[in-house]
Design a protein around this motif. Structure first.
Motif, PDB file in Angstrom:
ATOM      1  N   ARG A 335      31.840  61.010 -75.591  1.00 27.31           N
ATOM      2  CA  ARG A 335      31.616  60.804 -74.155  1.00 27.31           C
ATOM      3  C   ARG A 335      32.738  61.439 -73.340  1.00 27.31           C
ATOM      4  NH1 ARG A 335      31.452  54.748 -71.825  1.00 27.31           N
ATOM      5  NH2 ARG A 335      33.476  54.755 -72.863  1.00 27.31           N
ATOM      6  N   ASP A 336      33.979  61.246 -73.779  1.00 31.34           N
ATOM      7  CA  ASP A 336      35.121  61.832 -73.072  1.00 31.34           C
ATOM      8  C   ASP A 336      35.086  63.357 -73.144  1.00 31.34           C
ATOM      9  OD1 ASP A 336      35.937  59.281 -72.529  1.00 31.34           O
ATOM     10  OD2 ASP A 336      37.458  59.211 -74.100  1.00 31.34           O
ATOM     11  N   ALA A 339      32.339  64.735 -70.753  1.00 36.30           N
ATOM     12  CA  ALA A 339      32.753  64.657 -69.350  1.00 36.30           C
ATOM     13  C   ALA A 339      33.856  65.666 -69.048  1.00 36.30           C
ATOM     14  CB  ALA A 339      33.231  63.242 -69.032  1.00 36.30           C
ATOM     15  N   ALA A 350      34.424  63.280 -60.953  1.00 33.01           N
ATOM     16  CA  ALA A 350      34.146  62.184 -61.887  1.00 33.01           C
ATOM     17  C   ALA A 350      32.985  61.328 -61.401  1.00 33.01           C
ATOM     18  CB  ALA A 350      35.400  61.326 -62.074  1.00 33.01           C
ATOM     19  N   ILE A 353      29.760  63.048 -62.254  1.00 27.76           N
ATOM     20  CA  ILE A 353      29.543  63.020 -63.705  1.00 27.76           C
ATOM     21  C   ILE A 353      29.025  61.647 -64.126  1.00 27.76           C
ATOM     22  CG2 ILE A 353      30.690  63.120 -65.953  1.00 27.76           C
ATOM     23  CD1 ILE A 353      32.620  65.166 -64.750  1.00 27.76           C
ATOM     24  N   ALA A 354      29.647  60.599 -63.605  1.00 24.33           N
ATOM     25  CA  ALA A 354      29.262  59.238 -63.983  1.00 24.33           C
ATOM     26  C   ALA A 354      27.809  58.939 -63.628  1.00 24.33           C
ATOM     27  CB  ALA A 354      30.184  58.234 -63.305  1.00 24.33           C
ATOM     28  N   TRP A 387      27.648  66.918 -76.369  1.00 21.22           N
ATOM     29  CA  TRP A 387      26.418  66.450 -75.726  1.00 21.22           C
ATOM     30  C   TRP A 387      25.357  66.100 -76.755  1.00 21.22           C
ATOM     31  CZ3 TRP A 387      25.958  65.427 -70.610  1.00 21.22           C
ATOM     32  CH2 TRP A 387      27.034  65.822 -69.809  1.00 21.22           C
ATOM     33  N   PHE A 409      26.288  58.365 -69.126  1.00 25.64           N
ATOM     34  CA  PHE A 409      27.571  57.721 -69.376  1.00 25.64           C
ATOM     35  C   PHE A 409      27.442  56.234 -69.033  1.00 25.64           C
ATOM     36  CE2 PHE A 409      28.385  62.167 -68.438  1.00 25.64           C
ATOM     37  CZ  PHE A 409      29.207  62.544 -69.498  1.00 25.64           C
ATOM     38  N   PRO A 420      33.712  55.569 -62.322  1.00 31.32           N
ATOM     39  CA  PRO A 420      34.424  56.857 -62.251  1.00 31.32           C
ATOM     40  C   PRO A 420      35.928  56.708 -62.434  1.00 31.32           C
ATOM     41  CG  PRO A 420      32.786  56.706 -60.506  1.00 31.32           C
ATOM     42  CD  PRO A 420      32.846  55.349 -61.145  1.00 31.32           C
ATOM     43  N   LEU A 423      36.634  56.432 -66.014  1.00 26.80           N
ATOM     44  CA  LEU A 423      36.460  57.729 -66.664  1.00 26.80           C
ATOM     45  C   LEU A 423      37.687  58.612 -66.461  1.00 26.80           C
ATOM     46  CD1 LEU A 423      34.661  59.715 -68.201  1.00 26.80           C
ATOM     47  CD2 LEU A 423      33.644  60.383 -66.013  1.00 26.80           C
ATOM     48  N   THR A 433      42.584  65.025 -64.023  1.00 25.64           N
ATOM     49  CA  THR A 433      41.219  65.419 -63.679  1.00 25.64           C
ATOM     50  C   THR A 433      41.157  66.106 -62.316  1.00 25.64           C
ATOM     51  OG1 THR A 433      40.798  63.196 -62.785  1.00 25.64           O
ATOM     52  CG2 THR A 433      40.185  63.612 -65.083  1.00 25.64           C
TER      53      THR A 433
END
Length: 493
Positions: A335-336, A339, A350, A353-354, A387, A409, A420, A423, A433
């Motif tokens: 998952r990390d 992202a 973020a 993405i979330a 992915w 996610f 977020p 994350l 980030t």
């Protein structure tokens, strides 16, 4: 999750385990040899289909493959006396699932009536159907969780208002989320609700009654009206609204302390206030514009706006190094890694993405694509690997939190995506980030026109234009270069 192993002790336990080869205490002797406590525990939790076709617990080993008790000759009691299923037993010959079911029924049953409220039946069913019952038992046996469920069992009604009256806690919001996910409570925008509660308390921090009423109008007709026009309040909108109101209250209280009314405010007053505090006071620019527009403050006043483009950017070399770590370090969570790729390669925020769902992602044997703006972007090898792993094992599927979720996610809260902020904290162990995102956008604007980048990545053209200007690659320059090249080509022909 298996308990962590202690360091092996070859002196105390000279004979190694037949399964793992480490020197721990032998707790059982099976046909394949002595087994340590860790491997014994793992064997009871190994499930699948044996070569003979038997489906269930496979504690034994035959030709290095998990096997059922009959094929392997392993003697082990894993037959639940309540449901008859093969499973790890908890107590009195009952499996964890049966024990969890009894505990849930006991906690959610009103002792006065001896029955469970109809509204709580879906919650009980969800908790009892958890794939990892031992995790459910660990959670539900916490004193504060037990007390909360007992109080819920005797509540006269099960509504959002009922929950709002209970003390604020993570347990309250988690159970509320479960009831919402399973259709007992209607969905509502929790960030909008949180802002309403926060604003009601924040307004009371305004010392002057007239200014307090002004802030109340500002909250209602500027921020809340905007939120009411949104399908769902985003985290960014929520945080910005809080910050803008906080700074506005700070300005008004400063005026009150200096005996100045907002109508008598001058540019000199504003300059003194802004110079005497942190740069966040520039955020009052939004409130000041609103106050001028509503005739609450004199026209012509201005606050030095926040200067954009001053945040640090991750250099190209740093981006390449971070991406190499993300792609080739297998110890990182899938998952990390997934992202991180969206930030380092495509400059995604973020929060965006979330909020990705599996409707935005397509995974086939040949290709993985992600839709960030209006276009599906293909992820080549090796960027596609995290992915594919995430699609095969999206996580958070062993509890009752995500029965029908479509989030890529998933978060720990029922039916919600990952926070977020959580994350960015996780990814912060690898790179900044924000710096990485800004650095990526800076580099991308050197390679393609503003309009294409904005459409592809889901940004506004204004935002990308700002980055393009900063990198000396504005769209106008790109068009001019293309025009020149076309002109030269025509002359050559």
């Amino acid at each position: 999750m298996s308990r962590p192993r202690k360091a092996e002790d070859p002196i105390r336990w000279p004979v190694p385990c037949a399964r793992c080869g480490q020197h721990h205490q032998t707790v059982a002797r099976w046909p394949d040899g002595g087994v340590c406590g860790y491997c014994y525990q793992q064997a009871k939790r190994t499930r699948g289909t044996c070569a003979c076709g038997h489906e269930g617990v496979l504690p034994g080993m035959v030709d290095d493959q998990p096997a059922c008790r009959r094929c392997s000759g392993v003697r082990l009691n894993i037959d639940c006396v309540s449901c008859g299923a093969e499973d790890e037993l908890h107590s009195r010959g009952r499996c964890w699932t049966c024990v969890l079911g009894n505990v849930v029924d006991d906690l959610l049953t009103d002792p006065a009536t001896g029955s469970m409220a109809n509204e709580l039946v879906p919650l009980a069913a969800a908790l009892k159907s958890m794939k990892r019952a031992n995790s459910g038992m660990t959670w539900i046996r916490q004193k504060h969780v037990t007390a909360f469920l007992r109080n819920l069992a005797v509540a006269p009604t099960i509504t959002h208002e009922t929950f709002d009256q209970l003390p604020d806690s993570r347990t309250r919001e988690y159970v509320r989320g479960l009831l919402t996910e399973y259709g007992v409570l209607p969905r509502r925008d929790e960030l909008r609700r949180r802002y309403e509660n926060w604003a009601a308390e924040a307004i009371e921090r305004t010392t002057d009654p007239q200014n307090r009423e002004l802030i109340r109008r500002y909250v209602r007709w500027h921020h809340q009206r905007r939120m009411n026009q949104m399908d769902e309040v985003t985290r960014g909108t929520f945080l910005r609204a809080k910050q803008q109101v906080t700074v506005a209250i700070e300005l008004l209280n400063w005026l009150t302390d200096h005996g100045i009314s907002l109508r008598d405010l001058t540019q000199a007053h504003l300059d003194v206030w802004q110079a005497g505090g942190p740069t966040t006071r520039r955020i009052a620019e939004r409130f000041l514009k609103w106050a001028i527009k509503t005739k609450a403050a004199p026209a012509g006043l201005a606050i030095v706006p926040h200067r954009r483009g001053t945040s640090p950017k991750l250099a190209k070399s740093g981006q390449d190094e971070a991406l190499n770590r993300v792609v080739h370090t297998h110890g990182l969570d899938a998952r990390d890694r997934a992202a991180a790729i969206l930030i380092l390669v495509f400059g995604q925020q973020a929060e965006n993405i979330a909020r990705l769902t599996w409707d935005d992602v397509t995974v086939t044997d040949e290709l993985v694509t992600v839709q960030l703006g209006t276009i599906d972007i293909a992820l080549p090898d090796p960027l596609d690997k995290p992915w594919r792993e995430l699609a095969a094992n999206p996580g958070h599927n062993l509890t009752a939190s995500h029965p029908n979720t479509n989030w890529v996610f998933r978060g720990t809260s029922p039916g919600r995506h990952i926070h977020p902020g959580h994350l960015t904290t996780r990814l912060g162990r690898i790179f900044s980030t924000r710096a990485a995102r800004l650095g990526t956008l800076h580099e991308l604007t050197k390679l393609a026109p503003v309009a294409i980048i904005a459409e592809t990545l889901g940004y506004s053209p204004t935002t990308i234009e700002r980055h393009a200007t900063d990198s000396a690659a504005a769209y106008a320059q790109y068009v001019a270069a293309v025009s020149d090249s076309v002109l030269h080509a025509e002359r050559g022909n």
